[in-house]
Design a protein around this motif. Structure first.
Motif, PDB file in Angstrom:
ATOM      1  N   LYS A   1       0.277   4.512   0.168  1.00 12.98           N
ATOM      2  CA  LYS A   1      -0.596   5.833   0.646  1.00 12.98           C
ATOM      3  C   LYS A   1       0.544   6.631   1.412  1.00 12.98           C
ATOM      4  O   LYS A   1       0.715   7.754   1.169  1.00 12.98           O
ATOM      5  CB  LYS A   1      -1.720   5.691   1.361  1.00 12.98           C
TER       6      LYS A   1
ATOM      7  N   ASP B   1       0.981  -1.216  -0.037  1.00 11.69           N
ATOM      8  CA  ASP B   1      -0.104   0.188   0.062  1.00 11.69           C
ATOM      9  C   ASP B   1       0.886   1.095  -0.042  1.00 11.69           C
ATOM     10  O   ASP B   1       1.583   1.522   0.973  1.00 11.69           O
ATOM     11  CB  ASP B   1      -0.977   0.051   1.158  1.00 11.69           C
TER      12      ASP B   1
ATOM     13  N   ASN C   1       3.296   8.013  -0.547  1.00 13.63           N
ATOM     14  CA  ASN C   1       2.985   8.841  -1.574  1.00 13.63           C
ATOM     15  C   ASN C   1       3.061  10.190  -0.992  1.00 13.63           C
ATOM     16  O   ASN C   1       3.198  11.349  -1.293  1.00 13.63           O
ATOM     17  CB  ASN C   1       1.540   8.670  -2.097  1.00 13.63           C
ATOM     18  N   GLN C   2       2.426  10.363   0.317  1.00 11.59           N
ATOM     19  CA  GLN C   2       2.509  11.490   1.084  1.00 11.59           C
ATOM     20  C   GLN C   2       3.930  12.085   1.341  1.00 11.59           C
ATOM     21  O   GLN C   2       4.196  13.183   1.161  1.00 11.59           O
ATOM     22  CB  GLN C   2       1.864  11.335   2.478  1.00 11.59           C
TER      23      GLN C   2
END
Length: 378
Positions: free
Chosen positions: A112, A110, A115-116
């Motif tokens: 996420k 994952d 990506n941040q």
């Protein structure tokens, strides 16, 4: 009373009955006594029981003159692939036995959180680029003004220093952005070679840590057999030594190989050394993970023989074996030169052709008649 006296026969007429009674009682006593005597003195005839034993002929077993070890078919090169970052597995693209190519994505995490971090580092990079451009413009103007004598050297030096700081901040922001982009790439587990998937330990939904093996890929090409050798037999092996390999599931197939690698250190759990035997021409039917048997043919020592450990009959500190001669068991003392797995190396006491009992020795006595299992030697 008168009536009884009339009915009672005279005493002379009772004599035959008394004599008959006494004779019968005497006969009965004789019969019972004879029967009791027979019961006390009778010795039943017992059936002769000949114990059944299992034997081996010295010098004719496969273990004599050869060291045999179980092994497993493995790839010459195996890659145990793991994620370089931790996270939750969201995709698994391969199964056991799948063919894969170099660069192919096998699993993904994952992304996420990563990506941040990438967006944050990209924003810092954009800010650093803007600051560097401003510092460069200021330094250019003050250098021009200093050349015309409009500003002092201190002012020019201040803006040049700001430019150097802006350049350093830009390099730092660029490096951080590259690192975060790499972290994003690390959320995808890729194969580094062309090969076949030999093991999969990761599943969708599992949260894994960085460095935990998820997929094992065996590189296409050379196969080998890995065996584990005890320390007492390691001195008999050397690199390049020839070996004969057979397969449990493929009894009709045999191939030759050579020792490619001997581990310099024993396994801490098993205390054995891993030995890799490279196969010259691996049969196509021999698949990864198959059980193999590796034998190293040695020149047999005429004075040494290999027997199963169960054949040794220990009396205090004196080892012996039971030898069958003329269908009778004889206890023969022997000398033990060493051990090889579950086998014992006998240095003296036996001759080639001796029939040694390997099972059924617990209740034997010297010169006891024995029967061989299945009517022959086993």
């Amino acid at each position: 009373l008168f009536f009884l006296m009339i009915r009672r026969p005279p005493r002379s007429t009772l004599f035959p009955y008394t004599t008959l009674f006494r004779s019968g009682a005497a006969a009965l006593v004789l019969v019972v006594g004879w029967q009791l005597y027979n019961n006390l003195t009778y010795k039943p005839e017992t059936e002769k029981i000949i114990p059944l034993v299992r034997t081996v002929t010295v010098g004719e077993t496969a273990a004599d003159g050869a060291n045999v070890y179980p092994g497993q078919v493995m790839g010459h090169y195996e890659s145990k692939l793991a994620f370089q970052v931790g996270g939750k597995i969201v995709n698994r693209m391969v199964n056991l036995g799948d063919k894969v190519s170099a660069g192919q994505v096998l699993m993904t995490l994952d992304p996420k959180d990563v990506n941040q971090a990438v967006e944050a580092s990209n924003a810092q990079l954009a800010s650093a680029i803007a600051n560097q451009k401003l510092a460069a413009d200021n330094a250019y103007r003050f250098n021009t003004l200093y050349a015309s004598g409009a500003v002092s050297a201190a002012s020019r030096g201040q803006y040049n220093t700001q430019l150097e700081a802006a350049n350093a901040a830009l390099r730092q922001a660029q490096a951080q952005a590259n690192a975060n982009n790499n972290q994003l790439e690390y959320t995808m587990l890729r194969s580094d070679v062309d090969g076949v998937v030999a093991a999969v330990t990761g599943e969708i939904g599992m949260v894994t840590a960085a460095g935990t093996p998820m997929v094992t890929v065996v590189k296409d090409g050379e196969r080998e057999v890995q065996i584990n050798v005890p320390e007492n037999a390691l001195g008999n092996l050397s690199l390049g030594e020839q070996a004969e390999v057979s397969f449990w599931a493929l009894p009709k197939l045999k191939c030759s190989g050579t020792i490619r690698e001997i581990a310099p250190m024993a396994d801490p759990m098993t205390k054995t050394y891993k030995v890799c035997v490279a196969i010259d021409s691996m049969p196509a039917e021999a698949r990864l993970g198959m059980t193999a048997k590796v034998s190293f043919n040695k020149e047999a020592n005429d004075q040494q023989f290999v027997l199963p450990g169960a054949a040794i009959y220990q009396t205090n500190d004196n080892p012996s074996v039971w030898v069958v001669r003329n269908n009778h068991a004889q206890l023969v003392p022997v000398e033990i030169a060493g051990y090889n797995d579950n086998n014992v190396i006998i240095s003296s006491g036996l001759a080639k052709g001796d029939v040694v009992i390997t099972a059924g020795i617990a209740k034997l006595v010297p010169d006891q008649e024995v029967r061989l299992a299945e009517g022959g030697e086993q």
